[in-house]
Write a protein that holds these residues in place. Structure first.
Motif, PDB file in Angstrom:
ATOM      1  N   CYS A 185     -12.088  24.827 -52.820  1.00  0.00           N
ATOM      2  CA  CYS A 185     -11.546  23.783 -53.216  1.00  0.00           C
ATOM      3  C   CYS A 185     -10.235  24.287 -54.235  1.00  0.00           C
ATOM      4  N   THR A 188      -6.314  23.664 -54.092  1.00  0.00           N
ATOM      5  CA  THR A 188      -6.175  22.729 -53.278  1.00  0.00           C
ATOM      6  C   THR A 188      -5.477  21.453 -54.090  1.00  0.00           C
ATOM      7  N   ASP A 190      -7.685  18.967 -54.695  1.00  0.00           N
ATOM      8  CA  ASP A 190      -8.015  17.907 -53.991  1.00  0.00           C
ATOM      9  C   ASP A 190      -9.395  17.565 -54.857  1.00  0.00           C
ATOM     10  N   GLY A 213      -9.978  23.285 -58.024  1.00  0.00           N
ATOM     11  CA  GLY A 213      -9.415  22.268 -57.386  1.00  0.00           C
ATOM     12  C   GLY A 213      -8.918  20.992 -58.014  1.00  0.00           C
TER      13      GLY A 213
END
Lengths: 265, 203
Positions: A185, A188, A190, A213
């Motif tokens: 992650c 990212t 995300d 992340g």
């Protein structure tokens, strides 16, 4: 009631805070002591400095940064990156760090955790775990399987070790806290690997810091509730001023997550 | 100058820096005589109870501490230093403390993560000059696995909630202890150090 902690992470290289992606395209982002003081005034609960220099010159500079930070900043801070011996740990703590974080050296020399905890107390020994989802031989992830492998050397070397087994082991050795980064992650935007965060939080009885992340405030909320983390670490959303610490806490409070109230003189 | 007792238990520099930021000069000292002479004394500390008592004993600090307290000078114990002020601790067995206050040091109950690490809110149980400018619900930074259980409830100035309502600040006259780390609790923590400094100067 114990509050969930919000922890900005500062990457330090050559005595300056840097921003970049996967250690490339590093850009100067300012003086670490000034940034740390600003985060304190914005209501950060704790800070993490990651020394990404990894040279002996860098170590001396980092000690200097830690000394100056300890004079100006009155919230707890952790220093990690390249600490290999009890003497390295002692130097950082003497310079004013409240906790140190071990990663590669903890895997290579697990005794460093127990010796450190014995000499300086568990409360100042954080073990950082870089976790990556297990993959099939062809490199694809099996989404039906929640299994993660420990990586070292900044994510370059697989160890074959299971993350949950290692997490339990570091607790037994005397670590006071786990800084858990999802390599899948990280970067990212995300969100945290919630399944990973939750699995580790449930596997140990020491606090777990979720990392890797975060792209928005909902990700932080999810890490602290569904992920059961005790603290949320983030770098870019704070550095790039996408969200302030204050906004983060207001959002979490609205969602019913217990956070320390933002106060300023 | 306020004396910060150096007995080999943890980072004392942050306490000194915090006092300095609050406007008070201090000296970190391992000299019992300097502690005796000081107008106010701070006993910080992180680590294990038995080791800490041992270190206090071998460094000749126990008598000076008792004298300072008996003389009515301002005294502040922080974290482990706070726990040491009580009669005994069950950490690692059963070990005798300084006995400045009656009561025991006990392990936090099972079921929650230990150490209790992070920011927690205070419930103020009685008004005290030591708490000037600190309102009910103010948050401070804690790191501990044991808590104090004062035998005299009249000593309890503030509590915090972690599975149980434990004593976060205790005190009587000019002698205080805090389970949390004022030197790591940002502006409000510095306010506590300032309040202590004020008492030292007023005495």
């Amino acid at each position: 009631m114990l509050k969930k902690r919000i922890i900005p992470c500062l990457d330090v290289h050559g005595g300056r805070v840097v921003k970049g992606t996967n250690f490339v395209n590093l850009r100067d982002a300012g003086d670490p002591v000034e940034l740390a003081a600003t985060y304190d005034q914005e209501g950060a609960d704790e800070l993490v400095f990651l020394d990404i220099t990894a040279s002996s010159d860098g170590r001396a500079i980092m000690l200097d940064v830690v000394r100056h930070t300890a004079e100006e900043v009155f919230i707890p801070f952790t220093v990690g990156g390249g600490l290999r011996t009890i003497e390295d740990i002692r130097d950082m703590l003497k310079a004013g760090a409240d906790k140190i974080s071990l990663n590669t050296s903890a895997v290579q020399t697990p005794r460093l955790i127990s010796d450190g905890a014995w000499k300086f107390g568990s409360q100042c020994i954080v073990v950082a775990i870089d976790a990556r989802r297990r993959r099939h031989a062809d490199g694809t992830v099996d989404p039906t399987q929640d299994a993660w492998e420990v990586y070292i050397h900044g994510g370059r070397t697989a160890t074959g070790m299971d993350v949950l087994t290692w997490a339990r082991e570091v607790e037994k050795l005397g670590a006071g806290e786990i800084l858990l980064t999802s390599m899948d992650c990280d970067g990212t935007k995300d969100g945290y690997d919630i399944a990973l965060t939750r699995a580790v939080s449930e596997a140990v009885t020491i606090p777990v810091i979720a990392s890797g992340g975060v792209g928005n405030l909902e990700h932080i909320r999810a890490g602290l509730t569904e992920g059961k983390a005790d603290a949320a670490l983030a770098a870019s959303i704070f550095h790039y001023k996408e969200y302030t610490i204050r906004e983060t806490k207001e959002y979490l409070e609205k969602c019913g997550v217990p956070v320390r109230r933002w106060q300023k003189k | 100058m306020i004396a910060i007792i150096d007995y080999g238990m943890g980072n004392l520099r942050s306490v000194q820096k915090g006092l300095e930021k609050a406007g008070y000069a201090s000296v970190i000292t391992a000299d019992p005589e300097q502690v005796r002479q000081a107008p106010g004394v701070i006993l910080p500390g992180v680590g294990a109870f038995a080791d800490a008592m041992n270190n206090l004993r071998t460094s000749g600090m126990i008598e000076p501490i008792q004298e300072v307290v008996a003389a009515g000078k301002p005294f502040l114990g922080i974290c482990l230093g706070f726990q040491l002020m009580f009669e005994a601790s069950e950490e690692g067995g059963n070990f005798q403390g300084l006995g400045i206050f009656p009561g025991q040091v006990r392990r936090l109950p099972p079921g929650l993560k230990v150490p209790h690490m992070g920011w927690n809110a205070l419930t103020i149980r009685q008004a005290n000059p030591f708490m000037d400018g600190i309102s009910d619900g103010a948050e401070f930074y804690f790191v501990h696995s044991y808590y104090v259980d004062p035998a005299d409830p009249g000593l309890i100035i503030a509590t915090a909630d972690y599975g149980l309502h434990f004593c976060a600040i205790a005190g009587r006259e000019h002698v205080f202890g805090a389970q949390f780390h004022p030197e790591k609790s940002s502006d409000l923590g510095l306010k506590i150090l300032e309040n202590f400094g004020k008492q030292v100067h007023a005495c």
